[in-house]
Design an enzyme around this catalytic site. Structure first.
Site, PDB file in Angstrom:
ATOM      1  N   ASP A 133     -16.491 -49.037  -4.247  1.00  0.00           N
ATOM      2  CA  ASP A 133     -16.565 -49.244  -5.697  1.00  0.00           C
ATOM      3  C   ASP A 133     -17.817 -50.043  -6.020  1.00  0.00           C
ATOM      4  O   ASP A 133     -18.161 -50.973  -5.294  1.00  0.00           O
ATOM      5  CB  ASP A 133     -15.364 -50.050  -6.202  1.00  0.00           C
ATOM      6  N   LYS A 178     -14.995 -44.720 -13.310  1.00  0.00           N
ATOM      7  CA  LYS A 178     -13.868 -45.576 -13.665  1.00  0.00           C
ATOM      8  C   LYS A 178     -14.218 -46.353 -14.922  1.00  0.00           C
ATOM      9  O   LYS A 178     -15.359 -46.808 -15.075  1.00  0.00           O
ATOM     10  CB  LYS A 178     -13.581 -46.528 -12.495  1.00  0.00           C
ATOM     11  N   LYS A 181     -10.881 -42.441 -13.175  1.00  0.00           N
ATOM     12  CA  LYS A 181      -9.882 -43.501 -13.055  1.00  0.00           C
ATOM     13  C   LYS A 181      -9.933 -44.404 -14.275  1.00  0.00           C
ATOM     14  O   LYS A 181     -10.792 -45.270 -14.379  1.00  0.00           O
ATOM     15  CB  LYS A 181     -10.116 -44.327 -11.785  1.00  0.00           C
TER      16      LYS A 181
END
Length: 181
Positions: free
Chosen positions: A18, A81, A117
């Site tokens: 991430d 995300k 996400k």
């Protein structure tokens, strides 16, 4: 530092990495810098998947959300995300819709799937269903797997458990009967 951390994580066996975009650079209009940084982290990922967090609560407009989504996707993000969940507003249906449309447009142009996400603020099963419908209507059934769509909402799990218990017993349970982590 991001490159070194990514290489260390991948060397230690991370299958996903991430990263948060450089929001300051984004707000300054330094879009090439943001793109290049994401591309460099993606390269450092090797075969590991890269999830790029946009921190949409700081980005501001839906136009900026679309721009950041496009930059992340074209730079090689495997997943985009909404946020870390620490900045409000985090995930919202309009922001998620814009991000899904960026994914859809990229898929139509290239045939390459990118995951999504939404994170932060999705705390009930009923709200989660709205997001699932949005994914299905925008991207289709292929995205309705954890390989391509995930929720980032820790409190959602407890609500799902309470809904299951309601189905099994006919009664809602107190939130006190479920873990708060």
């Amino acid at each position: 530092v991001k490159i070194a951390d990514t290489k260390l994580a991948v060397d230690q066996g991370a299958e996903e990495v991430d990263m948060v975009i450089s929001r300051g650079r984004f707000h300054q209009g330094e879009y090439n810098y943001v793109f290049d940084e994401i591309a460099a982290v993606k390269e450092a990922c090797g075969e590991s998947r890269l999830k790029v967090i946009l921190e949409t609560g700081e980005i501001g407009t839906l136009d900026n959300v679309r721009r950041a989504s496009d930059i992340a996707i074209h730079a090689g993000a495997d997943f985009i995300k909404t946020s870390t969940g620490k900045i409000k507003p985090a995930a919202t249906l309009p922001v998620t819709c814009v991000m899904l449309e960026a994914i859809r447009d990229h898929f139509y142009a290239t045939g390459v799937m990118v995951g999504m996400k939404p994170a932060g603020g999705i705390s009930t099963s009923k709200l989660a269903l709205h997001y699932l419908i949005l994914v299905k209507e925008t991207l289709g059934d292929d995205w309705l797997t954890n390989q391509w769509f995930r929720f980032g909402a820790s409190s959602l799990a407890n609500d799902v458990l309470m809904q299951i218990e309601k189905q099994n017993t006919g009664r809602y349970q107190s939130k006190d009967y479920f873990s708060k982590d």
